[in-house]
Design an enzyme around this catalytic site. Structure first.
Site, mmCIF file in Angstrom:
data_model
loop_
_atom_site.group_PDB
_atom_site.id
_atom_site.type_symbol
_atom_site.label_atom_id
_atom_site.label_comp_id
_atom_site.label_asym_id
_atom_site.label_seq_id
_atom_site.Cartn_x
_atom_site.Cartn_y
_atom_site.Cartn_z
ATOM 1 N N ASP B 127 2.780 -0.464 9.365
ATOM 2 C CA ASP B 127 2.564 -1.195 10.602
ATOM 3 C C ASP B 127 2.135 -0.189 11.659
ATOM 4 O O ASP B 127 2.925 0.651 12.077
ATOM 5 C CB ASP B 127 3.897 -1.875 10.951
ATOM 6 C CG ASP B 127 3.833 -2.628 12.258
ATOM 7 O OD1 ASP B 127 2.723 -2.801 12.790
ATOM 8 O OD2 ASP B 127 4.904 -3.045 12.745
ATOM 9 N N SER B 574 -23.102 -1.853 -16.344
ATOM 10 C CA SER B 574 -22.287 -1.182 -15.304
ATOM 11 C C SER B 574 -20.854 -1.710 -15.262
ATOM 12 O O SER B 574 -20.478 -2.403 -14.336
ATOM 13 C CB SER B 574 -22.945 -1.272 -13.928
ATOM 14 O OG SER B 574 -23.509 -2.537 -13.688
#
Lengths: 303, 667
Positions: B127, B574
Site C-alpha cells: 500500500d 512463439s
C-alpha cells in the site's frame, strides 16, 4: 515436478526467506539469530537449515531469557539447539536487573517484557552483533506492517519509521556504520496461518504449550493467564482449571492462553484458519496498553 | 450497501478468548486442514497507488472487509477510532493507516504491507501513499508487484498523479495494471464519466509500455464492484475488482528462458564433516536449470557443467525462478559471491558501462564529486561516473536535457560507468538481473533505484552471433522522421503477430490477410516462422534459448518492415509469453503498432490437421521439444484479437483482422 514450473505460495515465501538469510550473512560480519522457542523462530531455524546445510550456521543462536518463560519453552529451546549442533547464547534479563541495567516492575501488572529491550541491546553490543534475525511478521501488527525486511537500527538501537531505507526488488542494502545494526525479518511476508502450515508441512516440533492442555488459569481483561509465581493475582481474580493452548510464546507475565481443544498440528491450523481475532489482540497484553504500543516499543529497540 | 449500514457488522466481536475454539467444531479439523493444503496456492503481489483523497485506504479496507479478512479486534479498533473522529460510517481507511504520525496527520507515511487470501489466491498488498513522496514510495512498494492498482477519482478525471502512477508502473515493468475509477457514487454512476476517463487514460498509456490495462468503475466507500458486482452500474459488463485479482493470468510473467543464477554464498562445510563439499547458493533469477547443463561462470568466463542441484530436502531435478537452491559444478573453478552462472549459448551482457533509468530517492541530491556504489544482484561496484542524459517529466513525458543533478523523486536516464563489470540483462527482459540500487558511500543510504535499458544489450546480442562485442557501434539515426515517411507514403506500418500451436491455422489466416491488404494496394509482407528458419534463422535449433533468439530476430525484422510502412504479418508459434512481450516492447519503444493475434485452436484439432506431420513425428518420438507435445505453450492472457473459434471461416477471420486494423487507423 510440475511441467508448469510453478512454486506454491509457501515455497515462494520460503525461497524469499532463504534468499534474505543468505544475503544477510554475505553482507554482515557478525549476524545472530534470535530464538525464543516460539513458532516463528522455530521456522527461522528450519529456514537457516535450508539456507546453509550441509554447512554449519554462519551465526550463533541467541535467546533473551526473561526468567519468566514457560519451562516447556526453555526445555524445548535447549533441546532444539543441541539437536542442530549450533551455538546458543543466552542473554538474561535477570542478569540485567541484578547489575542494575534494568529495574524490575512491581505489582500485579508487573512484566519483564519491556526490560527485554535493554538486555537485547546490551547483548548485541557486548557480542558485537551487526545483524539480528528475528521472526517478526508484518501481519502481526500495524507498526510491523510498515517495517522493512532489513530494518536499520541506529547506534542506540532505535527504529526511525520515517527514515527507513527504500527497499526495492530483492536488493538489500546491508551497509552500516560501526555501532549500528540491522534487524532482519526473513518471514516478514508470512501470515500466522502460513507459519502453521509450514510447520505442518515440514513436520517441525513445537513446544507443547501450543497444543491444548489442562492448566490452572485466571481471567483478566478478557484474557486467560497461567497461574504462576511470576504473576500476582488481584482481588476478585479466581483461578480455575481450563483446557487451553497458547497462540504465541512470550513471557508468562504477558502472554494469555485461549480455550482450545486443538491437540494436533492440523487442528491448530484449522483453528487459526477459522479464528476471527488476531494473535496479538487475543493473547498479548503488551500490545494492548496503548493504541501505539508496538510502535513505541519498536522505536526503542524491541524485537 | 449504504454508508450507514456498513458499520453494523462491527458489533459481533464477542469475547476474544472464546471465539477461536468455538468456530472449529463447525468443520472437522482434518477436513479444514486438507482443504487449506489443497487449495490453489498462487501468490499475487499487488501495489496500490493513489492519495488519501482518492480513497485508496478505503478501497483496501473494503477489499479486506468484504472478503471477510478483518478480524474482530481490528474491527473493534476501527469502530472506536471512527467514532472518535466523529464519522457516522465505518472508516475502513483506518484499517491500513498504521503509525501514530499518520493517524494524527491523516496521511500515510510509507509503504505498508497487507495480507489476505481467498479460495483462489493469496495476496500481498503493498500500500503506497500518493502524496508528495509518491514516486519514491511507489517505486519502493511496487518494484516486485505483479499488478498495480491505479486509483482515479471519478470527479477529477485523469490527474497528473494518475499519469505518474501509470508511468512508474511502466518503468517498473509491472505486467498488469488495473485503473479503478473510484467515487462513482459521487457522479451518479454515469457511464459517460467512466468512458471519458478510460479514453483519457488510454491516450496517455499508449505512450507507455503497459501490456495489460483493465478499467473498473467502483465505489470503495459503498462497495460497488470491489468484491460484489454493482447493482447500480448495470452498463459495466466486466468483473468486480476482487474477481479480476483472483483470475488475472500471471504464470507467464516469469522468464523461464534465460538461465541466470547469481551466486550469493558458497556452502563449504569444514573438511572434517563432509568430504570436500562445495556448492554455490543462490536464487534462480531466470530460466530452468538441470543437472548436466553446460554453464559458464561470469564475469570470468570459465566453463563447467552442473554436477548437481542441492537443497535441504534433497537433490533437485529442475530449478526455476524463484527457487533458492545450491549448485555443484563438475570442475574446480573460481566461483564466489558476485559470480553469475548462465548457459553457454545464452549469455547476458558483461560490461561496466550502461544506460539506466533511475529514480532518485534521497533528500540529498546527486552530486558530481560524491562517491556512490551500485548494488546489482549479488555484486557491488563503485561508480566511476554518472552522466545525466535527461530528466523525464512524468506527467508530460517530456525530456529535459539541461539537467546536471537529480533531486528527490526525479526520474532520469543516466549513463553509468563502474569500477568493475556487472553481469546484466535489460530490465525488460529480467527484473532481477536488470535492476540495481545506488548507495551513498558516506551515509550508507540507498539513494536511487534503477532499471537497466536495452541499448547495450542489443549491441551485445548482435555481437554474440559474431564473437566479439562491438561497444563502439552507435545507432545511426535516419534523417527521415517517421512522420515524414508516413506523409510521403500516405500510411504507416504495423505488425500483426499471429501466435498459436503448430497447425492452429496461423499461416493460412496471415496469408489471406496479406492477400487482402495487397488487393487494397497496401504493402504487406508475410514473415513465416518456417521460411525464416531456412535463411535468417537457419543457424538456430529448438531449445529455449534458440526459440527466444528466433523470436527476437523475427521481431526485429517485423519492426523494420513496420517502420518502413509495411504491415508485417508474423506467423510464428512463439510459445513463450516473455518472448512475445519482448517483441511487443520492441515496437512500443518506437511507438509502432503491434497487435498480438492469438489463433486459439484446441490441441486435438491441431494434431488432427497436422499439416506438416510434426505431431505424428513428435508422438513417435522423432521430435523432441515440440510445442504442445513436449514443450509448453503459454497462451496470451490478453491478446488484441482471438481467432480460431469453431464455425468461423477464414474469410470471417480475415474480416475481423481488418476490422482491428481499421479501428486503429492502420487501414
Amino acid at each position: 515436478m510440475p511441467a508448469t514450473y510453478h512454486l506454491s505460495h509457501l515455497r515462494t515465501l520460503e525461497s524469499e526467506a532463504v534468499h534474505v538469510m543468505r544475503e544477510t550473512v554475505a553482507e554482515f560480519e557478525r549476524p545472530v539469530l534470535l530464538f525464543s522457542g516460539g513458532k516463528d523462530s522455530i521456522v527461522l531455524l528450519r529456514l537457516a537449515e535450508k539456507a546453509f546445510r550441509p554447512g554449519p550456521f554462519p551465526f550463533p543462536v541467541m535467546h533473551v531469557d526473561t526468567g519468566h518463560n514457560f519451562p516447556e519453552a526453555i526445555e524445548f529451546r535447549d533441546r532444539r539447539v543441541a539437536e542442530l549442533g549450533e551455538r546458543l547464547v543466552v542473554a538474561s534479563v535477570e542478569e540485567s536487573i541484578r547489575t542494575g541495567r534494568a529495574v524490575e516492575q512491581t505489582g500485579p501488572r508487573a512484566s519483564r517484557n519491556g526490560l527485554q529491550t535493554i538486555t537485547l541491546l546490551d547483548a548485541i553490543a557486548e557480542h558485537g552483533f551487526d545483524a539480528a534475525f528475528g521472526g517478526a511478521r508484518r501481519d502481526e501488527e500495524r507498526a510491523r506492517a510498515k517495517e522493512r525486511i532489513l530494518s536499520f537500527r541506529d547506534r542506540f538501537g532505535q527504529w526511525e519509521p520515517q527514515k527507513q531505507r527504500p527497499e526495492v526488488w530483492s536488493l538489500y542494502n546491508g551497509r552500516i556504520q560501526k555501532g549500528e545494526h540491522a534487524r532482519v525479518f526473513p518471514i516478514s511476508n508470512w501470515t500466522e496461518l502460513d507459519v502453521w502450515q509450514y510447520i505442518a508441512e515440514e513436520e517441525l516440533e513445537v513446544p507443547s504449550i501450543y497444543f491444548a492442555h489442562e492448566r490452572e488459569v485466571f481471567s483478566r481483561d478478557g484474557m486467560l493467564y497461567a497461574v504462576s509465581p511470576f504473576v500476582e493475582m488481584m482481588d476478585g481474580e479466581v483461578p480455575f482449571a481450563a483446557r487451553v493452548r497458547y497462540r504465541t510464546v512470550g513471557d508468562m507475565s504477558c502472554t494469555g492462553a485461549v480455550e482450545s481443544d486443538a491437540a494436533t498440528l492440523s487442528e491448530v491450523v484449522a483453528e487459526i484458519a477459522a479464528t476471527d481475532v488476531t494473535e496479538r489482540g487475543e493473547t498479548r497484553a503488551d500490545d494492548r496498553v496503548t493504541e501505539a504500543a508496538m510502535e513505541d516499543r519498536k522505536r526503542q529497540g524491541y524485537f | 450497501m449504504s454508508a450507514g449500514e456498513s458499520s453494523s457488522p462491527a458489533t459481533n466481536g464477542g469475547s476474544a478468548a472464546q471465539t477461536a475454539a468455538a468456530t472449529v467444531e463447525a468443520e472437522n479439523a482434518a477436513e479444514v486442514f486438507r482443504r487449506l493444503a489443497d487449495r490453489p496456492a498462487d501468490l499475487l503481489r499487488f501495489a496500490t497507488a493513489g492519495s488519501v483523497d482518492d480513497g485508496k485506504s478505503t478501497l483496501i479496507g473494503r477489499l479486506l472487509y468484504d472478503s471477510k479478512q478483518v478480524l474482530a479486534d481490528q474491527l473493534a479498533h476501527v469502530e472506536q477510532a471512527s467514532q472518535r473522529k466523529g464519522e457516522s460510517f465505518l472508516d475502513l481507511s483506518l484499517l491500513t493507516d498504521g503509525l501514530r504520525a499518520e493517524r494524527e496527520q491523516g496521511i500515510t507515511i510509507d509503504v505498508a504491507y497487507r495480507y489476505f487470501a481467498t479460495a483462489q489466491r493469496r495476496f500481498i498488498i503493498a500500500d503506497t501513499p500518493g502524496h508528495e513522496q509518491y514516486t519514491r514510495n511507489m517505486v519502493t512498494g511496487a518494484s516486485t508487484a505483479d499488478l498495480a492498482i491505479v486509483l482515479v477519482d471519478a470527479r477529477k478525471g485523469v490527474l497528473a498523479q494518475s499519469k505518474r502512477h501509470a508511468f512508474i508502473s511502466s518503468l517498473l515493468g509491472i505486467p498488469h495494471v488495473v485503473v479503478c475509477v473510484n467515487k462513482m457514487d459521487l457522479v451518479d454512476f454515469q457511464e459517460e464519466v467512466f468512458d471519458e476517463i478510460v479514453e483519457e487514460f488510454d491516450a496517455f498509456a499508449a505512450r507507455l509500455e503497459l501490456p495489460d490495462v483493465t478499467f473498473i468503475p467502483i465505489s470503495a466507500l459503498l462497495g460497488d464492484n470491489v468484491v460484489e458486482r454493482s447493482a447500480t452500474m448495470p452498463w459495466y459488463q466486466g468483473p468486480p475488482l476482487l474477481y479480476h485479482l483472483e483470475h488475472v493470468h500471471i504464470a507467464s510473467d516469469r522468464n523461464l528462458i534465460d538461465v541466470r543464477f547469481p551466486v550469493q554464498w558458497v556452502i563449504r562445510p569444514p573438511a572434517t564433516s563432509v568430504v570436500d563439499y562445495r556448492a554455490y547458493a543462490g536464487q534462480v533469477a531466470g530460466g530452468i536449470m538441470r543437472p548436466g547443463d553446460e554453464v559458464v561462470v561470469l564475469p570470468g568466463g570459465q566453463r563447467s557443467t552442473i554436477a548437481g542441484i542441492d537443497s535441504f530436502d534433497g537433490p533437485v531435478e529442475e530449478a526455476f525462478p524463484p527457487m533458492s537452491v545450491a549448485l555443484r559444478l563438475s570442475d574446480d573453478i573460481d566461483v564466489g559471491r558476485g559470480s553469475t552462472i548462465v548457459r553457454t549459448h545464452n549469455q547476458p551482457t558483461v560490461a561496466n558501462r550502461f544506460e539506466a533509468l533511475v529514480c532518485w530517492m534521497s533528500e540529498q541530491p546527486l552530486q558530481a564529486g560524491r562517491r556512490y556504489l551500485v548494488k546489482h544482484t549479488t555484486r557491488t561496484a563503485m561508480v566511476g561516473k554518472v552522466e545525466v542524459r535527461y530528466r523525464i517529466d512524468v506527467e508530460t513525458l517530456r525530456r529535459d536535457e539541461n539537467v546536471q543533478t537529480l533531486a528527490l523523486n526525479d526520474l532520469a536516464r543516466v549513463h553509468l560507468e563502474l569500477s568493475s563489470p556487472l553481469v546484466f540483462d535489460s530490465y525488460r527482459r529480467n527484473r532481477v538481473t536488470g535492476s540495481l540500487i545506488m548507495i551513498d558511500e558516506a551515509s550508507n543510504d540507498t539513494v536511487a533505484a534503477g532499471v537497466i535499458l536495452d541499448t547495450e544489450v542489443e549491441e551485445a546480442a548482435v555481437a554474440r552471433s559474431g564473437s566479439e562485442r562491438s561497444p563502439n557501434v552507435r545507432w545511426q539515426g535516419s534523417r527521415v522522421t517517421r512522420e515524414r515517411r508516413r506523409e510521403a507514403l500516405g500510411h504507416g506500418g504495423a505488425t500483426l503477430w499471429f501466435t498459436g500451436l503448430p497447425g492452429a491455422g496461423k499461416s493460412t489466416i496471415a496469408a489471406a490477410v496479406e492477400e487482402r491488404l495487397l488487393q487494397m494496394g497496401r504493402p504487406a509482407f508475410l514473415l513465416d516462422g518456417d521460411n525464416l528458419r531456412h535463411g535468417l534463422n537457419g543457424d538456430l535449433g529448438f531449445d529455449e534459448g534458440a526459440r527466444a533468439e528466433n523470436v527476437r530476430r523475427t521481431a526485429h525484422v517485423a519492426r523494420l518492415l513496420a517502420e518502413a510502412g509495411t504491415v508485417a504479418l508474423v506467423s510464428l508459434v512463439s510459445p513463450y509469453a516473455a518472448d512475445r512481450r519482448n517483441a511487443a516492447a520492441l515496437h512500443a519503444t518506437d511507438e509502432l503498432s503491434f497487435f498480438e493475434v492469438f489463433v486459439d485452436a484446441p490441441l486435438e484439432l491441431c494434431e488432427q490437421r497436422d499439416p506438416k506431420g510434426l505431431y505424428a513425428r513428435a508422438r513417435a518420438g522423432e521430435l523432441s521439444g515440440m510445442t504442445g507435445v513436449g514443450a509448453p505453450y503459454e497462451a496470451p492472457s490478453d491478446p488484441d484479437l482471438k481467432l480460431g473459434s469453431d464455425g468461423e471461416t477464414v474469410e470471417q477471420e480475415v474480416e475481423r483482422v481488418m476490422a482491428l486494423l481499421r479501428e486503429h487507423g492502420i487501414v
